[in-house]
Scaffold this motif. Structure first.
Motif, PDB file in Angstrom:
ATOM      1  N   ALA A  55       0.877  -1.199   0.152  1.00  0.00           N
ATOM      2  CA  ALA A  55       0.110  -0.124   0.044  1.00  0.00           C
ATOM      3  C   ALA A  55       0.997   1.200   0.045  1.00  0.00           C
ATOM      4  CB  ALA A  55      -1.034  -0.046   1.093  1.00  0.00           C
ATOM      5  N   GLU A  56       1.868   1.356   0.824  1.00  0.00           N
ATOM      6  CA  GLU A  56       2.893   2.347   1.072  1.00  0.00           C
ATOM      7  C   GLU A  56       3.549   2.707  -0.625  1.00  0.00           C
ATOM      8  OE1 GLU A  56       5.333   3.793   4.434  1.00  0.00           O
ATOM      9  OE2 GLU A  56       6.637   2.301   3.347  1.00  0.00           O
ATOM     10  N   MET A  57       4.081   1.562  -0.925  1.00  0.00           N
ATOM     11  CA  MET A  57       4.668   1.493  -2.435  1.00  0.00           C
ATOM     12  C   MET A  57       3.858   1.984  -3.322  1.00  0.00           C
ATOM     13  SD  MET A  57       7.761   1.487  -2.844  1.00  0.00           S
ATOM     14  CE  MET A  57       9.339   1.293  -1.856  1.00  0.00           C
ATOM     15  N   ALA A  58       2.508   1.753  -3.356  1.00  0.00           N
ATOM     16  CA  ALA A  58       1.436   2.186  -4.484  1.00  0.00           C
ATOM     17  C   ALA A  58       1.221   3.397  -4.381  1.00  0.00           C
ATOM     18  CB  ALA A  58       0.059   1.259  -4.266  1.00  0.00           C
ATOM     19  N   ASP A  59       1.247   4.057  -3.138  1.00  0.00           N
ATOM     20  CA  ASP A  59       1.240   5.529  -2.904  1.00  0.00           C
ATOM     21  C   ASP A  59       2.420   6.122  -3.544  1.00  0.00           C
ATOM     22  OD1 ASP A  59      -0.116   7.929  -1.514  1.00  0.00           O
ATOM     23  OD2 ASP A  59       1.835   7.882  -0.585  1.00  0.00           O
ATOM     24  N   ASN A  60       3.647   5.536  -2.908  1.00  0.00           N
ATOM     25  CA  ASN A  60       4.751   6.129  -3.621  1.00  0.00           C
ATOM     26  C   ASN A  60       4.887   6.093  -4.954  1.00  0.00           C
ATOM     27  OD1 ASN A  60       5.938   7.079  -1.222  1.00  0.00           O
ATOM     28  ND2 ASN A  60       6.905   5.011  -0.664  1.00  0.00           N
ATOM     29  N   ARG A  61       4.376   5.142  -5.870  1.00  0.00           N
ATOM     30  CA  ARG A  61       4.406   4.932  -7.099  1.00  0.00           C
ATOM     31  C   ARG A  61       3.484   6.047  -7.761  1.00  0.00           C
ATOM     32  NH1 ARG A  61       4.161   0.060 -11.559  1.00  0.00           N
ATOM     33  NH2 ARG A  61       4.056   1.308 -13.364  1.00  0.00           N
ATOM     34  N   TYR A 190      14.890   2.290 -13.265  1.00  0.00           N
ATOM     35  CA  TYR A 190      14.972   1.478 -12.315  1.00  0.00           C
ATOM     36  C   TYR A 190      14.062   1.433 -11.271  1.00  0.00           C
ATOM     37  CZ  TYR A 190      17.601   0.264  -7.951  1.00  0.00           C
ATOM     38  OH  TYR A 190      18.178  -0.231  -6.736  1.00  0.00           O
ATOM     39  N   MET A 191      13.122   2.503 -11.011  1.00  0.00           N
ATOM     40  CA  MET A 191      12.053   2.387  -9.879  1.00  0.00           C
ATOM     41  C   MET A 191      10.931   1.784 -10.632  1.00  0.00           C
ATOM     42  SD  MET A 191      12.881   3.998  -7.198  1.00  0.00           S
ATOM     43  CE  MET A 191      11.761   4.347  -6.246  1.00  0.00           C
ATOM     44  N   PHE A 192      10.499   1.908 -11.867  1.00  0.00           N
ATOM     45  CA  PHE A 192       9.127   1.362 -12.448  1.00  0.00           C
ATOM     46  C   PHE A 192       9.271  -0.131 -12.930  1.00  0.00           C
ATOM     47  CE2 PHE A 192       8.344   5.890 -13.063  1.00  0.00           C
ATOM     48  CZ  PHE A 192       7.017   6.021 -12.564  1.00  0.00           C
ATOM     49  N   ARG A 193      10.458  -0.652 -13.027  1.00  0.00           N
ATOM     50  CA  ARG A 193      10.717  -2.028 -13.328  1.00  0.00           C
ATOM     51  C   ARG A 193      10.425  -2.742 -12.146  1.00  0.00           C
ATOM     52  NH1 ARG A 193      13.997  -4.038 -17.676  1.00  0.00           N
ATOM     53  NH2 ARG A 193      14.625  -2.765 -19.224  1.00  0.00           N
ATOM     54  N   ARG A 194      11.029  -2.182 -10.811  1.00  0.00           N
ATOM     55  CA  ARG A 194      10.815  -3.060  -9.839  1.00  0.00           C
ATOM     56  C   ARG A 194       9.285  -2.962  -9.246  1.00  0.00           C
ATOM     57  NH1 ARG A 194      15.685  -1.867 -10.629  1.00  0.00           N
ATOM     58  NH2 ARG A 194      17.441  -3.079  -9.428  1.00  0.00           N
ATOM     59  N   TRP A 195       8.632  -1.713  -9.487  1.00  0.00           N
ATOM     60  CA  TRP A 195       7.281  -1.678  -9.093  1.00  0.00           C
ATOM     61  C   TRP A 195       6.382  -2.691 -10.046  1.00  0.00           C
ATOM     62  CZ3 TRP A 195       7.970   4.007  -8.965  1.00  0.00           C
ATOM     63  CH2 TRP A 195       8.064   4.392  -7.415  1.00  0.00           C
ATOM     64  N   ASP A 196       6.791  -2.885 -11.196  1.00  0.00           N
ATOM     65  CA  ASP A 196       6.131  -3.754 -12.296  1.00  0.00           C
ATOM     66  C   ASP A 196       6.304  -5.146 -11.694  1.00  0.00           C
ATOM     67  OD1 ASP A 196       4.994  -1.639 -13.670  1.00  0.00           O
ATOM     68  OD2 ASP A 196       6.694  -1.884 -15.176  1.00  0.00           O
ATOM     69  N   ALA A 197       7.640  -5.584 -11.416  1.00  0.00           N
ATOM     70  CA  ALA A 197       7.948  -6.815 -11.034  1.00  0.00           C
ATOM     71  C   ALA A 197       7.316  -7.224  -9.821  1.00  0.00           C
ATOM     72  CB  ALA A 197       9.738  -6.922 -10.796  1.00  0.00           C
ATOM     73  N   LEU A 198       6.952  -6.577  -8.881  1.00  0.00           N
ATOM     74  CA  LEU A 198       6.256  -6.608  -7.560  1.00  0.00           C
ATOM     75  C   LEU A 198       4.853  -6.781  -7.650  1.00  0.00           C
ATOM     76  CD1 LEU A 198       8.501  -4.798  -4.966  1.00  0.00           C
ATOM     77  CD2 LEU A 198       8.001  -7.037  -5.105  1.00  0.00           C
ATOM     78  N   GLY A 199       4.334  -6.310  -9.112  1.00  0.00           N
ATOM     79  CA  GLY A 199       2.948  -6.064  -9.479  1.00  0.00           C
ATOM     80  C   GLY A 199       2.087  -4.759  -8.537  1.00  0.00           C
ATOM     81  N   ILE A 200       3.082  -3.747  -8.297  1.00  0.00           N
ATOM     82  CA  ILE A 200       2.354  -2.737  -7.684  1.00  0.00           C
ATOM     83  C   ILE A 200       1.942  -1.749  -8.732  1.00  0.00           C
ATOM     84  CG2 ILE A 200       2.980  -0.792  -6.039  1.00  0.00           C
ATOM     85  CD1 ILE A 200       4.926  -2.841  -4.763  1.00  0.00           C
ATOM     86  N   ALA A 201       0.649  -1.557  -8.765  1.00  0.00           N
ATOM     87  CA  ALA A 201      -0.009  -0.497  -9.354  1.00  0.00           C
ATOM     88  C   ALA A 201       0.056   0.807  -8.611  1.00  0.00           C
ATOM     89  CB  ALA A 201      -1.353  -0.863  -9.843  1.00  0.00           C
TER      90      ALA A 201
END
Length: 224
Positions: A55-61, A190-201
């Motif tokens: 949830a925190e990472m979804a907000d950050n993204r 760097y950031m968006f590849r990792r968010w995508d790998a974790l499945g974080i929208a």
């Protein structure tokens, strides 16, 4: 002289072995049940911790998505300011000319996770992915402080550009601003590849400010 006394249980050895077996089985069942309860509790804690991190990472993204979306207009405004600085009369000045909005990033859930034994139960690959993202966020905080300082300086110089000593510094500050934008762009992959790998929208439901991504695309002549 000692005599060996032959012990014989009242109900025979078979009964003793039966009772011993029942007790042993009961202990084993209790141990298995306790392990099952502990396992269920641990899985629940892992799910809760992962939900908080995601949830925190979804907000950050969502914050990064906004910044990335605003970059074209930021570059457009810098182009316009560079042209204005080269052609405007010496006594000209312009107010509110570079109002850049950069979101801060949150890391409270990760700070909590680092002190929790539950974190060790998160798969190593995901732990490393989250750690790399939060390291990048810590670096971003330093970057945002530098860029905000330059933004304020540039805006102030433009508002007092009728003073020659301030007009002479504008080109330098615009050059720095372009460098900061390019530095951000360098980090997006760097950031968006990792968010995508974790499945974080991205999730912007927690954002309390509705910033306009296209604000800096407005013509300079609309500014007061």
């Amino acid at each position: 002289m000692f005599r060996l006394i032959k012990l014989k249980p009242p109900h025979g050895w078979n009964a003793v072995l039966w009772e011993l077996g029942i007790v042993t089985l009961g202990v084993l069942i209790a141990l298995v049940a306790q392990q099952l309860v502990d396992s269920i509790h641990q899985r629940a804690e892992v799910r809760e911790l992962m939900a908080a991190l995601r949830a925190e990472m979804a907000d950050n993204r969502a914050r990064w998505e906004h910044i990335r979306a605003s970059d074209p207009c930021t570059v457009h405004r810098l182009d316009a300011l560079e042209q204005w600085n080269a052609t405007a009369p010496r006594g000209a000045k312009i107010n509110r000319a570079y109002r850049l909005f950069l979101w801060n990033q949150h890391s409270g859930a990760w700070d909590l996770a680092k002190t929790s034994d539950t974190t060790a139960s998160i798969p190593l690959r995901e732990r490393l992915m989250f750690a790399s993202l939060y390291d990048a966020i810590n670096n971003w905080r330093q970057m945002i402080n530098e860029e905000n300082a330059n933004t304020q300086a540039l805006s102030g110089l433009l508002a007092t550009a009728d003073q020659p000593e301030n007009r002479n510094q504008i080109a330098y500050r615009i050059s720095l601003a372009r460098g900061y934008v390019n530095r951000r762009k360098f980090n997006y992959d760097y950031m968006f590849r990792r968010w995508d790998a974790l499945g974080i929208a991205p999730d912007d439901s927690q954002l309390t400010v509705r910033a306009n991504d296209k604000l800096l695309c407005e013509p300079l002549d609309r500014l007061s």
